[in-house]
Scaffold this motif. Sequence first.
Motif, PDB file in Angstrom:
ATOM      1  N   VAL A   7       1.004  -1.119   0.022  1.00 48.60           N
ATOM      2  CA  VAL A   7       0.127  -0.088   0.043  1.00 48.60           C
ATOM      3  C   VAL A   7       0.742   1.113   0.131  1.00 48.60           C
ATOM      4  CG1 VAL A   7      -1.515   1.393   1.496  1.00 48.60           C
ATOM      5  CG2 VAL A   7      -1.989  -0.986   1.066  1.00 48.60           C
ATOM      6  N   ALA A   8       2.113   1.188   0.694  1.00 45.16           N
ATOM      7  CA  ALA A   8       2.965   2.402   0.640  1.00 45.16           C
ATOM      8  C   ALA A   8       3.446   2.939  -0.945  1.00 45.16           C
ATOM      9  CB  ALA A   8       4.346   1.882   1.252  1.00 45.16           C
ATOM     10  N   ALA A   9       3.063   1.834  -1.766  1.00 46.71           N
ATOM     11  CA  ALA A   9       3.383   2.415  -3.189  1.00 46.71           C
ATOM     12  C   ALA A   9       2.395   3.530  -3.606  1.00 46.71           C
ATOM     13  CB  ALA A   9       3.104   1.283  -3.916  1.00 46.71           C
ATOM     14  N   LEU A  10       1.278   3.699  -2.921  1.00 45.73           N
ATOM     15  CA  LEU A  10       0.393   5.152  -3.020  1.00 45.73           C
ATOM     16  C   LEU A  10       0.670   6.020  -2.118  1.00 45.73           C
ATOM     17  CD1 LEU A  10      -3.077   2.928  -3.971  1.00 45.73           C
ATOM     18  CD2 LEU A  10      -1.485   4.379  -5.343  1.00 45.73           C
ATOM     19  N   THR A  11       1.764   5.925  -1.369  1.00 47.03           N
ATOM     20  CA  THR A  11       1.972   7.081  -0.480  1.00 47.03           C
ATOM     21  C   THR A  11       2.002   8.485  -1.269  1.00 47.03           C
ATOM     22  OG1 THR A  11       3.350   5.895   1.126  1.00 47.03           O
ATOM     23  CG2 THR A  11       3.731   8.208   1.092  1.00 47.03           C
ATOM     24  N   GLY A  12       1.405   9.561  -0.633  1.00 42.43           N
ATOM     25  CA  GLY A  12       1.408  10.781  -1.507  1.00 42.43           C
ATOM     26  C   GLY A  12       0.249  10.969  -2.354  1.00 42.43           C
ATOM     27  N   TYR A  13      -0.628   9.839  -2.454  1.00 40.90           N
ATOM     28  CA  TYR A  13      -1.906   9.917  -3.488  1.00 40.90           C
ATOM     29  C   TYR A  13      -2.954  10.856  -2.962  1.00 40.90           C
ATOM     30  CZ  TYR A  13      -6.194   8.555  -5.722  1.00 40.90           C
ATOM     31  OH  TYR A  13      -7.341   8.563  -6.495  1.00 40.90           O
ATOM     32  N   PHE A  14      -3.281  10.686  -1.523  1.00 39.89           N
ATOM     33  CA  PHE A  14      -4.255  11.453  -0.924  1.00 39.89           C
ATOM     34  C   PHE A  14      -3.770  13.077  -1.093  1.00 39.89           C
ATOM     35  CE2 PHE A  14      -5.997   7.620   0.786  1.00 39.89           C
ATOM     36  CZ  PHE A  14      -7.330   7.704   0.533  1.00 39.89           C
ATOM     37  N   PRO A  15      -2.670  13.472  -0.466  1.00 38.02           N
ATOM     38  CA  PRO A  15      -2.134  14.878  -0.520  1.00 38.02           C
ATOM     39  C   PRO A  15      -2.292  15.437  -2.255  1.00 38.02           C
ATOM     40  CG  PRO A  15      -0.647  13.634   0.868  1.00 38.02           C
ATOM     41  CD  PRO A  15      -1.623  12.777   0.116  1.00 38.02           C
ATOM     42  N   ALA A  16      -1.846  14.549  -3.052  1.00 38.63           N
ATOM     43  CA  ALA A  16      -1.756  14.901  -4.241  1.00 38.63           C
ATOM     44  C   ALA A  16      -3.316  15.215  -4.718  1.00 38.63           C
ATOM     45  CB  ALA A  16      -1.228  14.186  -5.130  1.00 38.63           C
ATOM     46  N   MET A  17      -4.090  14.441  -4.492  1.00 40.16           N
ATOM     47  CA  MET A  17      -5.394  14.653  -4.885  1.00 40.16           C
ATOM     48  C   MET A  17      -6.290  15.816  -4.202  1.00 40.16           C
ATOM     49  SD  MET A  17      -6.295  12.515  -7.271  1.00 40.16           S
ATOM     50  CE  MET A  17      -8.058  12.066  -7.236  1.00 40.16           C
ATOM     51  N   ARG A  18      -6.006  15.892  -3.081  1.00 41.83           N
ATOM     52  CA  ARG A  18      -6.401  17.167  -2.229  1.00 41.83           C
ATOM     53  C   ARG A  18      -6.072  18.594  -2.871  1.00 41.83           C
ATOM     54  NH1 ARG A  18      -5.560  14.042   2.514  1.00 41.83           N
ATOM     55  NH2 ARG A  18      -3.412  15.108   2.875  1.00 41.83           N
ATOM     56  N   GLY A  19      -4.675  18.343  -3.191  1.00 39.24           N
ATOM     57  CA  GLY A  19      -4.007  19.695  -4.018  1.00 39.24           C
ATOM     58  C   GLY A  19      -4.795  20.044  -5.291  1.00 39.24           C
ATOM     59  N   LEU A  20      -5.133  19.026  -5.840  1.00 41.89           N
ATOM     60  CA  LEU A  20      -6.157  19.265  -7.160  1.00 41.89           C
ATOM     61  C   LEU A  20      -7.525  19.425  -6.807  1.00 41.89           C
ATOM     62  CD1 LEU A  20      -4.374  16.040  -9.218  1.00 41.89           C
ATOM     63  CD2 LEU A  20      -3.939  18.668  -9.400  1.00 41.89           C
ATOM     64  N   GLY A  21      -7.928  19.584  -5.718  1.00 41.34           N
ATOM     65  CA  GLY A  21      -9.091  19.937  -5.259  1.00 41.34           C
ATOM     66  C   GLY A  21     -10.139  18.466  -5.822  1.00 41.34           C
ATOM     67  N   ALA A  22      -9.619  17.232  -5.633  1.00 41.12           N
ATOM     68  CA  ALA A  22     -10.441  16.278  -6.193  1.00 41.12           C
ATOM     69  C   ALA A  22     -10.754  15.267  -4.891  1.00 41.12           C
ATOM     70  CB  ALA A  22      -9.988  15.309  -7.160  1.00 41.12           C
ATOM     71  N   THR A  61      -9.087  14.182 -13.263  1.00 43.08           N
ATOM     72  CA  THR A  61      -8.627  15.621 -12.831  1.00 43.08           C
ATOM     73  C   THR A  61      -7.864  16.280 -13.922  1.00 43.08           C
ATOM     74  OG1 THR A  61      -6.432  14.840 -12.009  1.00 43.08           O
ATOM     75  CG2 THR A  61      -8.151  14.769 -10.275  1.00 43.08           C
ATOM     76  N   GLY A  62      -7.583  15.717 -15.005  1.00 41.61           N
ATOM     77  CA  GLY A  62      -7.033  16.109 -16.188  1.00 41.61           C
ATOM     78  C   GLY A  62      -5.640  16.646 -15.745  1.00 41.61           C
ATOM     79  N   CYS A  63      -5.104  16.189 -14.888  1.00 44.22           N
ATOM     80  CA  CYS A  63      -3.678  16.509 -14.416  1.00 44.22           C
ATOM     81  C   CYS A  63      -2.588  15.537 -14.896  1.00 44.22           C
ATOM     82  CB  CYS A  63      -3.524  16.475 -12.662  1.00 44.22           C
ATOM     83  SG  CYS A  63      -1.960  16.685 -12.269  1.00 44.22           S
ATOM     84  N   GLU A  64      -1.640  15.836 -15.697  1.00 42.63           N
ATOM     85  CA  GLU A  64      -0.611  15.031 -16.200  1.00 42.63           C
ATOM     86  C   GLU A  64       0.319  14.547 -15.466  1.00 42.63           C
ATOM     87  OE1 GLU A  64       1.133  16.237 -20.028  1.00 42.63           O
ATOM     88  OE2 GLU A  64      -1.017  16.607 -20.942  1.00 42.63           O
ATOM     89  N   THR A  65       0.435  15.321 -14.468  1.00 39.54           N
ATOM     90  CA  THR A  65       1.705  15.185 -13.516  1.00 39.54           C
ATOM     91  C   THR A  65       1.351  14.596 -11.972  1.00 39.54           C
ATOM     92  OG1 THR A  65       1.356  17.570 -12.578  1.00 39.54           O
ATOM     93  CG2 THR A  65       3.006  16.964 -14.600  1.00 39.54           C
ATOM     94  N   LEU A  66       0.141  13.677 -12.046  1.00 39.25           N
ATOM     95  CA  LEU A  66      -0.296  13.125 -10.654  1.00 39.25           C
ATOM     96  C   LEU A  66       0.899  12.466 -10.197  1.00 39.25           C
ATOM     97  CD1 LEU A  66      -2.185  12.769  -8.605  1.00 39.25           C
ATOM     98  CD2 LEU A  66      -2.931  10.724 -10.243  1.00 39.25           C
TER      99      LEU A  66
END
Length: 343
Positions: A7-22, A61-66
């Motif tokens: 699951v640690a492979a997804l570390t950073g997923y929630f902060p990145a999605m919050r930053g995109l407002g998603a 999100t349309g974000c190429e750099t997720l």
Amino acid sequence: MAELVRVAALTGYFPAMRGLGADPRPLLRECGLSPELFANPEQLISARATMRLLERSAEATGCETLGLRMAEERALANLGVASLLIAHQPTLRLALQAITEFRNQINSTLVLHVEPFGEEVVLREDFALSSPEPHRQSSDLALGVLARLCASVLGDGWSPLSVCFSRARPPVPEMQVYRRLFHCTVTFDCEFNGLVVAAADLDRPAARADSALAGHARELISSVMNPAMRTASQEVEQLIMLLLPSGRATIQYCAESMGTTVRTLQRMLDADGTSFSDLLNRARMQLSTQYLANPRTRITDVAEMLGYGSIGAYTRWHGQMFGVSPRQWRISAVQRQPTPSAF
């Protein structure tokens, strides 16, 4: 073989999605995952589910750099129990060797390549999957994590000479993410995704090296888990990916490289529930989708990089594996690309 990641492979997923407002929860459910899984970073989950989650999230999100945004949130400790051993290796070269040795405990689907070219070295990672899976965001994440790992070993002032991507240059607003993460020249429309580093950096004394701590870490790993040696099929997968462009990805050459006979290697692969031809096709299918996704890479060059002597042989193989020609596959892949947003 099970295609699982921590699951640690997804570390950073929630902060990145919050930053995109998603809101990531609907996307997690769509991919068969749940937020509760993130309570235990060592929990094993489907590698394909994680890849699909990142691709769907980038599309939504349309974000190429997720993937790159996630890499900004990562630390060496996210590699789990092997991180202490890696952090205290005396050189970057030995740290990278430790990553390969403990691949099963970090991410068994990733294969690290260290390719010397004179005074420079290319560091790149490929995914080893039983069948192709879109993985642009996962590939970006892996490359960003690799860059941060190198900087952690060599010190915060270190940076690659350059970083290469096989895709076209992204919209200007997205470039700031590349600059923040890599601190070096970023080149697009390349033949590969990877870091270019100075060869001398591989053997430069590491900033945090401590041989005693590294020794303790190795003892700890050995005592709490099964041996992390790669299976025969994983060893062959790595050799195939390395040898394909030279046309030497044969069972004879792989057996020789592993110091065994063809017959013995066949028995070892049988024990793993696979065969050399299966592994060769898997590698070619995964790399073919990766290379064809870059419209600027000629199909003739793709055929050569996959070890085919002619474009005709490659086209016949591609039709058998995918049901369409390489050109038709490329056209449909371009049509599937997400539309960038203003994030």
